[in-house]
Every structure is written in structure tokens, then in C-alpha cells.
Write a protein that holds these residues in place. Sequence first.
Motif, PDB file in Angstrom:
ATOM      1  N   GLY A 208      62.382  32.400  40.365  1.00  0.00           N
ATOM      2  CA  GLY A 208      61.183  32.676  41.136  1.00  0.00           C
ATOM      3  C   GLY A 208      61.201  32.108  42.546  1.00  0.00           C
ATOM      4  O   GLY A 208      60.337  32.430  43.358  1.00  0.00           O
ATOM      5  N   GLU A 209      62.193  31.253  42.842  1.00  0.00           N
ATOM      6  CA  GLU A 209      62.316  30.703  44.184  1.00  0.00           C
ATOM      7  C   GLU A 209      63.324  31.511  44.997  1.00  0.00           C
ATOM      8  O   GLU A 209      64.153  32.237  44.440  1.00  0.00           O
ATOM      9  CB  GLU A 209      62.784  29.239  44.131  1.00  0.00           C
ATOM     10  N   LEU A 210      63.274  31.383  46.318  1.00  0.00           N
ATOM     11  CA  LEU A 210      64.300  31.946  47.180  1.00  0.00           C
ATOM     12  C   LEU A 210      65.426  30.934  47.344  1.00  0.00           C
ATOM     13  O   LEU A 210      65.343  29.796  46.873  1.00  0.00           O
ATOM     14  CB  LEU A 210      63.706  32.312  48.540  1.00  0.00           C
ATOM     15  N   GLY A 211      66.487  31.349  48.025  1.00  0.00           N
ATOM     16  CA  GLY A 211      67.638  30.477  48.196  1.00  0.00           C
ATOM     17  C   GLY A 211      67.440  29.442  49.282  1.00  0.00           C
ATOM     18  O   GLY A 211      66.344  29.274  49.825  1.00  0.00           O
ATOM     19  N   GLY A 353      64.587  42.880  56.141  1.00  0.00           N
ATOM     20  CA  GLY A 353      64.615  42.232  54.838  1.00  0.00           C
ATOM     21  C   GLY A 353      63.781  40.977  54.754  1.00  0.00           C
ATOM     22  O   GLY A 353      63.566  40.435  53.666  1.00  0.00           O
ATOM     23  N   GLY A 354      63.302  40.474  55.908  1.00  0.00           N
ATOM     24  CA  GLY A 354      62.446  39.306  55.920  1.00  0.00           C
ATOM     25  C   GLY A 354      63.107  38.052  55.372  1.00  0.00           C
ATOM     26  O   GLY A 354      64.331  37.899  55.377  1.00  0.00           O
ATOM     27  N   THR A 355      62.285  37.146  54.867  1.00  0.00           N
ATOM     28  CA  THR A 355      62.789  35.867  54.377  1.00  0.00           C
ATOM     29  C   THR A 355      63.698  36.039  53.169  1.00  0.00           C
ATOM     30  O   THR A 355      64.624  35.256  52.966  1.00  0.00           O
ATOM     31  CB  THR A 355      61.608  34.936  54.025  1.00  0.00           C
ATOM     32  N   ALA A 357      65.939  38.287  52.751  1.00  0.00           N
ATOM     33  CA  ALA A 357      67.292  38.557  53.238  1.00  0.00           C
ATOM     34  C   ALA A 357      67.896  37.314  53.888  1.00  0.00           C
ATOM     35  O   ALA A 357      69.106  37.092  53.829  1.00  0.00           O
ATOM     36  CB  ALA A 357      67.272  39.710  54.234  1.00  0.00           C
ATOM     37  N   PHE A 358      67.048  36.506  54.520  1.00  0.00           N
ATOM     38  CA  PHE A 358      67.520  35.295  55.174  1.00  0.00           C
ATOM     39  C   PHE A 358      67.924  34.233  54.153  1.00  0.00           C
ATOM     40  O   PHE A 358      68.897  33.492  54.367  1.00  0.00           O
ATOM     41  CB  PHE A 358      66.419  34.766  56.095  1.00  0.00           C
ATOM     42  N   LEU A 359      67.192  34.152  53.029  1.00  0.00           N
ATOM     43  CA  LEU A 359      67.464  33.156  51.999  1.00  0.00           C
ATOM     44  C   LEU A 359      67.626  33.847  50.640  1.00  0.00           C
ATOM     45  O   LEU A 359      66.741  33.773  49.780  1.00  0.00           O
ATOM     46  CB  LEU A 359      66.325  32.135  51.940  1.00  0.00           C
ATOM     47  N   PRO A 360      68.747  34.549  50.425  1.00  0.00           N
ATOM     48  CA  PRO A 360      68.945  35.253  49.152  1.00  0.00           C
ATOM     49  C   PRO A 360      68.863  34.295  47.967  1.00  0.00           C
ATOM     50  O   PRO A 360      69.377  33.171  48.016  1.00  0.00           O
ATOM     51  CB  PRO A 360      70.359  35.837  49.286  1.00  0.00           C
ATOM     52  N   ALA A 361      68.221  34.756  46.899  1.00  0.00           N
ATOM     53  CA  ALA A 361      67.966  33.866  45.767  1.00  0.00           C
ATOM     54  C   ALA A 361      69.161  33.710  44.833  1.00  0.00           C
ATOM     55  O   ALA A 361      69.263  32.709  44.120  1.00  0.00           O
ATOM     56  CB  ALA A 361      66.758  34.380  44.972  1.00  0.00           C
ATOM     57  N   SER A 362      70.064  34.681  44.811  1.00  0.00           N
ATOM     58  CA  SER A 362      71.157  34.663  43.835  1.00  0.00           C
ATOM     59  C   SER A 362      72.519  34.693  44.520  1.00  0.00           C
ATOM     60  O   SER A 362      72.644  35.053  45.690  1.00  0.00           O
ATOM     61  CB  SER A 362      71.047  35.880  42.918  1.00  0.00           C
ATOM     62  N   ILE A 385      69.720  48.071  63.094  1.00  0.00           N
ATOM     63  CA  ILE A 385      69.632  47.187  61.936  1.00  0.00           C
ATOM     64  C   ILE A 385      68.955  45.864  62.290  1.00  0.00           C
ATOM     65  O   ILE A 385      68.164  45.326  61.520  1.00  0.00           O
ATOM     66  CB  ILE A 385      71.042  46.914  61.364  1.00  0.00           C
ATOM     67  N   ILE A 386      69.243  45.334  63.467  1.00  0.00           N
ATOM     68  CA  ILE A 386      68.666  44.032  63.811  1.00  0.00           C
ATOM     69  C   ILE A 386      67.366  44.162  64.572  1.00  0.00           C
ATOM     70  O   ILE A 386      66.854  43.200  65.129  1.00  0.00           O
ATOM     71  CB  ILE A 386      69.656  43.175  64.617  1.00  0.00           C
ATOM     72  N   GLY A 387      66.798  45.374  64.628  1.00  0.00           N
ATOM     73  CA  GLY A 387      65.461  45.526  65.173  1.00  0.00           C
ATOM     74  C   GLY A 387      65.394  45.776  66.663  1.00  0.00           C
ATOM     75  O   GLY A 387      64.333  45.660  67.273  1.00  0.00           O
ATOM     76  N   GLY A 388      66.524  46.129  67.307  1.00  0.00           N
ATOM     77  CA  GLY A 388      66.488  46.444  68.728  1.00  0.00           C
ATOM     78  C   GLY A 388      66.092  45.268  69.591  1.00  0.00           C
ATOM     79  O   GLY A 388      65.334  45.418  70.559  1.00  0.00           O
ATOM     80  N   MET A 389      66.610  44.089  69.305  1.00  0.00           N
ATOM     81  CA  MET A 389      66.215  42.892  70.044  1.00  0.00           C
ATOM     82  C   MET A 389      66.537  43.004  71.529  1.00  0.00           C
ATOM     83  O   MET A 389      65.759  42.566  72.387  1.00  0.00           O
ATOM     84  CB  MET A 389      66.885  41.654  69.445  1.00  0.00           C
TER      85      MET A 389
END
Length: 422
Positions: A208-211, A353-355, A357-362, A385-389
Amino acid sequence: MRKTVLISGASIAGPALAYWLAQYGFEPTVVERAPAPRAGGQAIDLRGTAREVAERMGVLPEVRGRHTGVRGMCYVDRDGRRRAEMGTELHGDSGGPIAEIEILRSDLVDILYRAGKDRTEYLFDDTITALTERPDGVRVEFRHAAPRVFDLVVGADGVRSNVRSLAFGPHERYLDNDGHYVAIFAMRSEIDLGGWHQFHAMPARRKGELGRSAALYPVGDNGDARAMFFFSEPDLSYDRRDETAGKRIIAERFAGEGWQVPAMLRAMHADPDFYFARAARVRLDGFSRGRVALLGDAASAGSIGMGTSLAMVGAYVLAGELAAAGGDHRVAFPAYDEIMRDYVREAQKPMPGGTKAFLPASRFGIAARELFMRALPYMPWRNAIIGGMDKTANMVRLKDYQPLAPTGARSSSASSPASSDR
């Protein structure tokens, strides 16, 4: 009559705004809680239009001269083997998670402070305790200095802005939890980082937690680094001012992990300049209330790699619109809001992917991200993919503003005498 403007905060947005206000004939005063310009802090990006602002200030060569030298970011496993990488050249000079110009926050603060200090009054080791708007200005009470009245007040004092809480209302109205905590501190790296910002991802400890993630950012080529820890958890109950409590939380969340984590934890306990906070996003329906405006993180925290650029561009626009309006905030503040609104909105869009994607749980999620990063350079639509920064960083076109009146020198002192309440 010259307009007086009080700015709360002497990090990046505050000194930049003071510089431009003085250029246009205003009298800026900066109040800062710290006893001197702030040292320490992580590396920050200067992107797109913000570079043009720095160029117009005449400081861009010095900014480039203090570039940290980082080449890009990469992910490594617990044994330090590189799994995926992303160079600074991949998404253009202002795109990607690491920009082509990276500089330590403390270095940029120093550059901006020195650029405008001779025409700015600085009140260090002080803070605002009350704001009262009245017909002739804003009466400001300080913790130490005598009360004064300023024509305008600007909060450039960070995510948990004191000015915003006094003029707009409690933080809870304007702060969204961004889903994770971050810790940053300085250390000497025990490994050669080779100019790469290295990340080591770890899976969740419990279901249930993120990485979690640990990172080392190289500062120059002599072994200096900024260490970082990231993890996601429901809102923690602790005293934000208690550094020991923050270090204890980090030690508990990362105990027993591999790569350079043990060395990082040892270094963390020895560094007095330790930063620990929950990442948050500021949501506002307007950047001003009456004679009070917000700038930088106080107005727009929560971007990915765009915070410094928002501060630099916002400072130029706010000062310029005040000059164009002859100091009339009723005209200037809405114009500032109009120019910055879409820029802030685009900059605050979350990473793909938000948080999660930043902190994959598995471990599977970590491996999938590494595979994606290895394939990304070959994708023709990688910028989408990276949002056109890069596009966001260049979306504001700078106007040419004119001074209100000839400028004059102002003395700069940590203990400048405060004028009396008029």
C-alpha cells in the motif's frame, strides 16, 4: 514620489525583484528571517526565458561560470551498476529533468544579492508579524524593527509563505500535498559520480506504500555532493523546526538499504544544513490581495524543475508592470497575474505518471521505468513524454519596461534603521 515596496524573503525571487524595482525607480526593502543571505540548498535549473532575465541583469556569464558541471541523471542498482541514463542534451537546453544550466541555490542567491544590494535596504534576522492595509499603504509590524508603512508588500518567502498566511489566510487553503517527502543535505561522496546525478530506487517497505529513492548530485569535480532522500507517506506528525526529528524519520525509512545509503545516513547526522519537508503545490485563484502580492514559491510552488525560472521571470514581470502602471498596484497586479497565470499553470503540471512513476512501489515497477528510460532517446515523441518543459520554459515573452524616475543608491545593512510609522 518614489514608491516603497517591502519584500519578504531573500532567496531568489526577493533579490531579483528588488533589483528590478530599483532599476525602475522604486525603493525596495527586503526582510529576511536568516541573519545573512541563505547558504546551502540543492542545485536548481535556469530555463528558457529566465536566462533572458539573467542576461538583462548582466549576471548570465557569472551564472554560467558557476554551473555545477552535471552531465545528466542516471539510475543505479544497489551495487552501483548503471541501469539507465538521461543526458542534459536529450530534451534541449531547457527541457528534461536536468537543464543545461544548473547552479547551486546558494550561488544564485549570492549573485542576485550582490547585483542589487547597493540599491536595496536589507533587514536580516527579522520577520513580519502583522500586516494592516490602510488607505495610504500597508502598516507592517516586525519582530524586531519598529513598525513602518510601505506602499506595497510582496511575499517571496517560500512554500509556507508568512506573507501569504497573513494576507490570504491559513496555509491549508492553498497547499496541496504533492505526495512525497524530500530531505536534502551536503556531503562528500565516497564514490566518483562522474558528473552524473545518480538515483537508487528502492521498493515499498509495506503493501500500500509507494517506493523510496536516494540520490547523489555532484557539485564540481572534487567529491562534493548534495544528498537527497525521497519517500511517500501519509502526513507525518512532527515538528518541522526539529531537525533531529527529521533526521530520525529519514534514518528509520532507509535503514538497511544498499548502494551509498549507509554513507549518506552517516553524513546526514553531521550536516547542520539539513532540509526536510513534504513536497507541496500552491494553488491560488489570484496572486494578489489589495496592496499585497505573491512571487516565486509563495505563489507557484509545485513545479518540476521550473521553480527558479518562475521566480526570475515573475520578478521581472511584477517589477515591470508596476513601472508601466506608474506604481498603481490596481493596474499592475492584475497585469502581472494575466501574464504569469498560464505560465504557472503549465509549469505546475505533474510529471507523467505522477508520484507513482517517480517512486515505483515494486521491483517490477522500478525495472519497467529503467527500461522506458533506456528506450526514451530513440522515441521521436520523447519531448511530449516529459510534458514539453522546453516549450513551457519559453512561453513568456519579456516586455521592455521603462524606469519611473532616475535611480539612486541605497545603503545595504543587516541592521538598517527602520523609519517610523507614518
